[in-house]
Design a protein around this motif. Sequence first.
Motif, PDB file in Angstrom:
ATOM      1  N   UNK A  13       0.828  -1.209   0.000  1.00 40.84           N
ATOM      2  CA  UNK A  13       0.000   0.000   0.000  1.00 40.84           C
ATOM      3  C   UNK A  13       0.858   1.254   0.000  1.00 40.84           C
ATOM      4  N   UNK A  14       1.951   1.256   0.736  1.00 42.34           N
ATOM      5  CA  UNK A  14       2.856   2.404   0.719  1.00 42.34           C
ATOM      6  C   UNK A  14       3.454   2.565  -0.669  1.00 42.34           C
ATOM      7  N   UNK A  15       3.773   1.479  -1.313  1.00 40.01           N
ATOM      8  CA  UNK A  15       4.315   1.553  -2.681  1.00 40.01           C
ATOM      9  C   UNK A  15       3.276   2.116  -3.651  1.00 40.01           C
ATOM     10  N   UNK A  16       2.003   1.787  -3.453  1.00 39.82           N
ATOM     11  CA  UNK A  16       0.931   2.366  -4.277  1.00 39.82           C
ATOM     12  C   UNK A  16       0.807   3.853  -3.972  1.00 39.82           C
ATOM     13  N   UNK A  17       0.768   4.206  -2.691  1.00 40.40           N
ATOM     14  CA  UNK A  17       0.659   5.611  -2.288  1.00 40.40           C
ATOM     15  C   UNK A  17       1.821   6.426  -2.857  1.00 40.40           C
ATOM     16  N   UNK A  18       3.018   5.869  -2.841  1.00 47.50           N
ATOM     17  CA  UNK A  18       4.210   6.562  -3.339  1.00 47.50           C
ATOM     18  C   UNK A  18       4.331   6.558  -4.861  1.00 47.50           C
ATOM     19  N   UNK A  19       3.417   5.884  -5.555  1.00 47.29           N
ATOM     20  CA  UNK A  19       3.433   5.879  -7.015  1.00 47.29           C
ATOM     21  C   UNK A  19       4.342   4.840  -7.632  1.00 47.29           C
ATOM     22  N   UNK A  20       4.924   3.964  -6.830  1.00 51.14           N
ATOM     23  CA  UNK A  20       5.783   2.909  -7.368  1.00 51.14           C
ATOM     24  C   UNK A  20       4.967   1.831  -8.081  1.00 51.14           C
ATOM     25  N   UNK A  21       3.742   1.650  -7.635  1.00 48.04           N
ATOM     26  CA  UNK A  21       2.806   0.692  -8.226  1.00 48.04           C
ATOM     27  C   UNK A  21       1.564   1.485  -8.585  1.00 48.04           C
ATOM     28  N   UNK A  22       1.014   1.294  -9.783  1.00 49.37           N
ATOM     29  CA  UNK A  22      -0.173   2.071 -10.148  1.00 49.37           C
ATOM     30  C   UNK A  22      -1.389   1.720  -9.289  1.00 49.37           C
ATOM     31  N   UNK A  23      -2.220   2.715  -9.085  1.00 48.79           N
ATOM     32  CA  UNK A  23      -3.466   2.525  -8.360  1.00 48.79           C
ATOM     33  C   UNK A  23      -4.553   3.404  -8.946  1.00 48.79           C
ATOM     34  N   UNK A  24      -5.782   2.975  -8.801  1.00 48.72           N
ATOM     35  CA  UNK A  24      -6.937   3.751  -9.273  1.00 48.72           C
ATOM     36  C   UNK A  24      -7.460   4.582  -8.096  1.00 48.72           C
TER      37      UNK A  24
END
Length: 145
Positions: free
Chosen positions: A5-16
Amino acid sequence: MTTIFTRIIDGEIPGRFVWQDDTCVAFLTAGPITDGHALVVPRQEIDHWLDADDDLLAHLTAVARRIGTAQQEEWDSARVGLLVQGFEIPHLHVHVWPVNSPEDFDLRRVQQDPDPARMDEAAHRLRERLRSLGHGEHVPTEPQD
């Protein structure tokens, strides 16, 4: 160790993403039970919801309520589900999703490989509904093609 989740929040993994503020974000889950199924996640990594302070829990619940209201209106659902479970990922997160029956709470009904176009459409619909309800300052802009 940094959570997914931190990686998503930081933009390392895409999220919608459908919500962003200084305390938390919300994005569609990769494995929805119903269309529009979102996760409200604090920016701070907290493993168990019992470890969060009262102000943070109140904020997450308030955001979940705003998202739930938008989901119920957008998908014309009978109810909105709310779940804090936390076994898969050691980062507090609140599931919020439109429901029409008790079967919509069955985690075995999670879509394992949802259609990306349908997910994009659900995110767009939820963002637009949140904007129409007056929450535009917290709704991220649509992703660029």
